[in-house]
Design a protein around this motif. Structure first.
Motif, PDB file in Angstrom:
ATOM      1  N   THR B  56      51.752  41.597  31.777  1.00  0.00           N
ATOM      2  CA  THR B  56      52.206  41.078  33.066  1.00  0.00           C
ATOM      3  C   THR B  56      52.008  42.114  34.175  1.00  0.00           C
ATOM      4  OG1 THR B  56      53.808  39.699  31.941  1.00  0.00           O
ATOM      5  CG2 THR B  56      54.141  40.017  34.295  1.00  0.00           C
ATOM      6  N   TYR B  57      52.339  43.358  33.872  1.00  0.00           N
ATOM      7  CA  TYR B  57      52.139  44.406  34.876  1.00  0.00           C
ATOM      8  C   TYR B  57      50.666  44.536  35.245  1.00  0.00           C
ATOM      9  CZ  TYR B  57      56.829  46.435  35.003  1.00  0.00           C
ATOM     10  OH  TYR B  57      58.164  46.663  35.219  1.00  0.00           O
ATOM     11  N   ILE B  58      49.845  44.499  34.240  1.00  0.00           N
ATOM     12  CA  ILE B  58      48.413  44.654  34.485  1.00  0.00           C
ATOM     13  C   ILE B  58      47.894  43.484  35.322  1.00  0.00           C
ATOM     14  CG2 ILE B  58      46.160  44.535  33.321  1.00  0.00           C
ATOM     15  CD1 ILE B  58      47.437  46.386  31.152  1.00  0.00           C
ATOM     16  N   ARG B  59      48.330  42.303  34.994  1.00  0.00           N
ATOM     17  CA  ARG B  59      47.918  41.137  35.791  1.00  0.00           C
ATOM     18  C   ARG B  59      48.321  41.294  37.241  1.00  0.00           C
ATOM     19  NH1 ARG B  59      50.773  36.295  34.172  1.00  0.00           N
ATOM     20  NH2 ARG B  59      49.551  35.196  35.705  1.00  0.00           N
ATOM     21  N   ARG B  60      49.576  41.664  37.429  1.00  0.00           N
ATOM     22  CA  ARG B  60      50.056  41.786  38.789  1.00  0.00           C
ATOM     23  C   ARG B  60      49.235  42.813  39.567  1.00  0.00           C
ATOM     24  NH1 ARG B  60      52.584  44.801  42.085  1.00  0.00           N
ATOM     25  NH2 ARG B  60      52.509  46.447  40.547  1.00  0.00           N
ATOM     26  N   TYR B  61      48.935  43.902  38.902  1.00  0.00           N
ATOM     27  CA  TYR B  61      48.195  44.981  39.537  1.00  0.00           C
ATOM     28  C   TYR B  61      46.788  44.534  39.928  1.00  0.00           C
ATOM     29  CZ  TYR B  61      47.660  49.981  40.408  1.00  0.00           C
ATOM     30  OH  TYR B  61      47.518  51.208  41.008  1.00  0.00           O
ATOM     31  N   ILE B  63      45.668  41.362  40.150  1.00  0.00           N
ATOM     32  CA  ILE B  63      45.716  40.243  41.094  1.00  0.00           C
ATOM     33  C   ILE B  63      45.896  40.753  42.518  1.00  0.00           C
ATOM     34  CG2 ILE B  63      47.201  38.346  41.895  1.00  0.00           C
ATOM     35  CD1 ILE B  63      47.587  37.556  38.952  1.00  0.00           C
ATOM     36  N   SER B  64      46.715  41.798  42.673  1.00  0.00           N
ATOM     37  CA  SER B  64      46.959  42.319  44.017  1.00  0.00           C
ATOM     38  C   SER B  64      45.688  42.894  44.638  1.00  0.00           C
ATOM     39  CB  SER B  64      48.031  43.409  43.990  1.00  0.00           C
ATOM     40  OG  SER B  64      49.234  42.900  43.506  1.00  0.00           O
ATOM     41  N   GLU B  68      42.910  36.837  43.230  1.00  0.00           N
ATOM     42  CA  GLU B  68      42.415  35.680  42.484  1.00  0.00           C
ATOM     43  C   GLU B  68      43.381  35.434  41.334  1.00  0.00           C
ATOM     44  OE1 GLU B  68      39.233  33.901  42.551  1.00  0.00           O
ATOM     45  OE2 GLU B  68      39.160  34.719  44.573  1.00  0.00           O
ATOM     46  N   PRO B  69      43.464  34.202  40.845  1.00  0.00           N
ATOM     47  CA  PRO B  69      44.263  34.005  39.636  1.00  0.00           C
ATOM     48  C   PRO B  69      43.551  34.706  38.473  1.00  0.00           C
ATOM     49  CG  PRO B  69      43.600  31.904  40.619  1.00  0.00           C
ATOM     50  CD  PRO B  69      42.814  32.974  41.292  1.00  0.00           C
ATOM     51  N   ASP B  71      44.212  35.270  34.552  1.00  0.00           N
ATOM     52  CA  ASP B  71      45.096  35.061  33.417  1.00  0.00           C
ATOM     53  C   ASP B  71      44.777  36.071  32.328  1.00  0.00           C
ATOM     54  OD1 ASP B  71      45.962  33.045  34.953  1.00  0.00           O
ATOM     55  OD2 ASP B  71      45.615  31.427  33.519  1.00  0.00           O
ATOM     56  N   ILE B  72      45.800  36.796  31.938  1.00  0.00           N
ATOM     57  CA  ILE B  72      45.662  37.743  30.834  1.00  0.00           C
ATOM     58  C   ILE B  72      46.809  37.439  29.883  1.00  0.00           C
ATOM     59  CG2 ILE B  72      45.694  40.164  30.146  1.00  0.00           C
ATOM     60  CD1 ILE B  72      44.745  40.875  32.995  1.00  0.00           C
TER      61      ILE B  72
END
Ligand code: SF4
Ligand code: SF4
Lengths: 467, 462
Positions: B56-61, B63-64, B68-69, B71-72
């Motif tokens: 989740t942290y990696i996605r947020r990072y 994505i910012s 783009e969406p 999904d990981i």
């Protein structure tokens, strides 16, 4: 069509679409392979303790957990800004094999010497739980040598969910509370719990209480200070927002010091007013009540015309809400109603059964309620419900935009104050600016949705809920 | 003028870290890099094997930065899995991903957690394949990415090597070229494809997230954004004639390119990231020699315009002093470029620990009149401590250096990853003559603007 995973079906509910009165299944670990929007235990702890600005926050583990949480929140400080730095023991292979205690000890000692914090929090992340570092012992030793509280936070990510992280944080906070326990109390005084001073919100709320004639002993943890937290048991009442994270601490203080608590929310006009009134009622003081009435009246009068102006434009729009805590969701449903916006989808990462029952109560028929959803589900629901707006966090933003929906960031990273009366105005402005933007005319998703038959979407919804 | 061969002339010991802890890390963790690489494969969903938070942290990072969406998935370890192993979780995760995403491939990277408990991911995958042998399964790729061993860049490279190891097949060689450009922006990838197409060179770019992580607005929600290197194309990489990989420090390492060379005899060439005229010349020269084709006119013109711009702007930049930081090879590329326009890369820093950083940076410096400070395994707090007295005019790197530029009161020219405080980070062009042109214009203008801001007069004519 995007299907809901079988094991997740019970975590989704549509008001009025189902016979019987089944509850929503929640408080489960996320399903392996579903792209949950949740984080981990560490995240829960870090979120709560982060705004304590004169404490050292050292993340014990490999570098990632600390790197991803460096200065990510909008929590402001009126003084020191130690919380905005990211400290990690940055474990390497050698330490993973032979243990990281020595490195932790050295890191703590140096940092305390260099930054002179009032206390230190040491977050144990996943790997620490495995390699068996005795974090407690190291903390104890450093505490004795350096003369400040050095508090281990047991936040190994795999040991539960974000909620367990809240719990670990509350336990850590309580250690500070106890240090100052037993001093005489202050009259007409409160602690503000569960507001994190995003974009200065704590300051706004503090100002309300000042005008009401109520002393704020400590803010836990918005613009937080170690010494203030130590004083907190001297207050007459704990006023708890973000109850998911902070009720635990309030309960501990109630048990130990007989300090009562109240749950409130400062989002939206009604909830803010009700929060202030409930505090005034608690103290049962005529002066305070009068001042509170004055404050609420003048604030509402001040913002009302502008809110009405937005309402005219936004009446009839539909929204989806997906936030971390369910208390915020309650307030948002109500706040949106003020704008004439109907909530078509609402969900949270960490709601409990009572929370979802309450959501069912306050939402209109047809509203979809979800626990721990994921991007595919969310996008599907948004399509079917044809929503104009999504309220969520950074991870949800691109989903909204790709779906041609407006977006309002209501998470810890935002830089706009959304609490209190002024916050309601900001909220309205933000929602209005996003929904009214002319750019949506070019969005293919929006164009497509405009031509989509309503009945078609209803059929899909039905199909999704049939097993 | 100091020549690079005489390294002794530089007083360049790597500064010892001032602190045991890392303060404001100038690096990220390995599964992040792996996940980005995997999103450059068509229909591939990244799956991080470990507990939920990392993913989740990696996605947020990510994505910012990309906006783009992305999904990981996570195999979502519980206490049980941490004790007894994450095999069941991994299999459930694959099942659920197949059902929800119908992916062409699943790119698994491991976290520190699953690595430390010694999970045998290969074995789990094998078991999974066996117990589902009657079904058509997605390609499953596994990259071992414990972050205590390397940064996001190592994770990125590891994922690519695992990808070709899993997929590439031998056979009669074609006349195609593989290009493995490393961790560049989506715009860079588009530009590189354009260059190869203009040359008329049949090519496979790996990874190619130019569309997946910088896509169009959609009509309908896409489970996995379209684009990426196709599985077929990756299979054929073993039959290509040559591979070019960018990143001087990759030489001698076990990368995707060296694997293809060792196993299938696909000749490999390692170049610096083509930023600046000198490095871009080398790239074009390599393409020209390799293909026997002429450099398209368009690029000769771009080069010509760039030289013209260098001359127009040279006085604004000469002798200025910069801090640059980021991934080792990226910093080396920037250093070499600053060197060719007369800016001193006074502090070159990376959070990575390659052991070759100093050497790599030095190899690109030809004109630098003084001794730059070159630090690896460093962090932003150390950088700030170090540079306060260095007379810095400019900071260049990701948005994470913003607070340094703010403290020093000098401009930050945002390049690389992540760009969290501006939009368009994925569209910054760094490579080729065209990318260099854009960087040059931005650097010159940033310096002019800083001067303008400082001036009491406020000239509107420079
Ligand atoms: S545990 Fe390892 S993989 Fe996970 S966030 Fe931390 S450094 Fe990254
Ligand atoms: S390693 Fe553990 S604690 Fe750190 S981010 Fe990942 S799940 Fe959370």
């Amino acid at each position: 069509m995007i299907e809901i995973l079988k094991d997740r079906k019970k975590q989704v509910f549509q008001k009025g679409a189902e016979t019987g009165d089944r509850g929503i299944v929640c408080e489960k670990a996320s399903l392996a392979g579903s792209v949950s929007q949740r984080a981990c235990v560490f995240c829960g702890s870090r979120v709560v303790l982060y705004p304590i600005a004169d404490a050292l926050h050292l993340v014990h583990g490999p570098v990632g957990c600390a790197a991803y949480t460096w200065d990510i929140r909008g929590s402001l400080s009126s003084g020191p800004e130690l919380h905005r730095l990211s400290f990690s023991t940055d474990l390497r292979e050698k330490e993973v094999i032979f243990g990281g205690e020595k490195k932790l000890y050295a890191a703590l000692t140096e940092l305390i010497k260099a930054y002179a914090p009032k206390a230190a929090f040491v977050y144990a992340t996943c790997i620490i739980g495995l390699i068996g570092d005795d974090v407690q012992a190291v903390c104890k030793k450093v505490q004795a040598e350096q003369g400040i509280p050095v508090i281990p936070v047991h936040s190994e990510g795999f040991r539960g969910t974000k909620k367990d992280g809240y719990k670990a944080a509350c336990e850590a906070l309580f250690r500070l509370v106890v240090e100052g326990g037993g001093q005489p109390g202050f009259p007409l005084s409160i602690n503000i719990l569960g507001d994190f001073n995003l974009a200065g919100e704590t300051w706004m709320i503090k100002e309300y209480y000042r005008q009401m004639g109520i002393k704020v002993v400590s803010c836990i943890t918005g613009d937080g200070r170690v010494d203030e937290i130590r004083e907190s048991s001297r207050a007459g009442l704990n006023v708890v927002q973000c109850s998911g994270s902070m009720t635990q601490l309030a309960k501990m203080m109630e048990e130990t010091y007989g300090l009562p608590f109240k749950r409130v929310s400062y989002f939206g006009i009604e909830d803010t007013a009700e929060a202030l009134y409930s505090v005034a009622r608690h103290f049962d003081d005529l002066q305070v009540m009068r001042k509170t009435e004055e404050l609420v009246r003048s604030e509402v009068n001040r913002i009302y015309p502008e809110v009405q102006h937005y309402r005219k434009a936004l009446e009839g729009k539909k929204a989806a809400i997906y936030v971390g805590g369910s208390f915020k969701a309650f307030s948002l449903v109500k706040a949106l109603r003020h704008l004439g916006i109907q909530t078509a989808i609402v969900g949270s990462q960490t709601g409990n059964p009572e929370d979802y029952e309450y959501l069912k109560e306050i939402c209109d028929a047809g509203t979809i309620i979800v626990d721990d959803t994921n991007p595919l589900e969310l996008s599907r629901f948004m399509m079917e419900k044809d929503v104009d707006l999504l309220i969520g966090g950074v991870k949800e933003r691109p989903i909204a935009y790709k779906m041609g929906a407006a977006f309002c960031d209501h998470n810890h990273e935002r830089k706009t104050a959304l609490a209190g009366f002024e916050g309601m105005l900001n909220f309205c402005r933000e929602v209005y600016a996003s929904i009214m933007s002319p750019v949506w005319q070019f969005s293919p998703a929006r164009q497509r949705r405009a031509t989509m038959e309503q009945t078609f979407s209803e059929e899909i919804t039905k199909a999704m809920f049939s097993t | 003028m100091i020549k690079t061969e005489t390294k002794e002339e530089f007083n360049l010991e790597i500064t010892s870290r001032n602190f045991t802890s890392t303060r404001n890390a100038c690096k990220l963790c390995a599964p992040l890099g792996a996940s980005i690489a995997f999103r450059g494969i068509e229909g591939c969903i990244p799956l991080i094997h470990g507990s939920q938070g990392c993913s989740t942290y990696i996605r947020r990072y990510v994505i910012s930065h990309f906006k783009e969406p992305i999904d990981i998935a996570s195999s979502n370890f519980s206490e049980q899995s941490a004790i007894f192993g994450g095999g069941d979780n991994l299999k459930t995760a694959i099942d659920n991903l197949r059902r929800q995403y119908q992916p062409a491939a699943i790119g698994i990277s491991t976290t520190c957690l699953s690595e430390t408990i010694g999970d045998d991911v290969e074995l789990y995958i094998d078991q999974y394949r066996k117990s589902n042998k009657d079904e058509s399964l997605p390609v499953i790729i596994h990259a071992s990415t414990p972050s205590y061993r390397g940064t996001h860049l190592e994770g990125f490279q590891e994922a690519l090597r695992a990808t070709v190891e899993t997929l590439a097949r031998g056979g009669p060689h074609t006349d195609r070229l593989n290009l493995i450009p490393g961790f560049l922006s989506a715009e860079d990838l588009r530009h590189l494809k354009e260059i190869l197409s203009d040359f008329g060179i049949g090519h496979t770019l790996l990874p190619d997230y130019s569309e997946t992580l910088d896509g169009e607005s959609w009509e309908e929600y896409q489970k996995l954004s379209a684009g990426g290197t196709t599985i077929e194309a990756i299979r054929a990489m073993g039959r290509a004639q040559a591979t070019i990989q960018f990143g001087k420090s990759l030489k001698g390492l076990n990368t995707a390119a060296t694997f293809l060379e060792g196993k299938f005899g696909v000749q490999s060439l390692t170049l610096g990231i083509p930023v600046g005229i000198r490095e871009t010349d080398l790239f074009f020269k390599a393409l020209k020699e390799w293909s026997g084709l002429e450099i398209p006119q368009k690029y000769q013109q771009e080069r010509g315009r760039l030289v013209d711009a260098y001359i127009d702007g040279h006085k604004y930049v000469y002798g200025k002093r910069a801090i640059i930081y980021g991934e080792a090879d990226f910093v080396a590329a920037l250093a070499s470029w600053l060197d060719e326009i007369g800016i001193v890369p006074a502090l070159c820093a990376t959070g990575a620990c390659t052991g070759k950083f100093k050497e790599t940076v030095l190899s690109g410096l030809k004109n630098c009149p003084e001794e730059p400070l070159i630090c690896e395994d460093t962090d932003f707090a150390d950088m700030l401590d170090t540079c306060r007295t260095m007379g810095i005019d400019m900071v260049m790197g990701s948005s994470k250096g913003y607070f340094i530029s703010r403290k020093l009161g000098v401009p930050l020219v945002r390049v690389g990853f992540p760009i969290h405080d501006r939009i368009g980070g994925q569209r910054i062009l760094h490579v080729g003559y065209r990318g260099t042109q854009q960087l040059f214009d931005r650097v010159v203008n940033a310096l002019i603007e800083a001067g303008q801001e400082r001036s009491a007069v406020g000239y509107s004519y420079i």
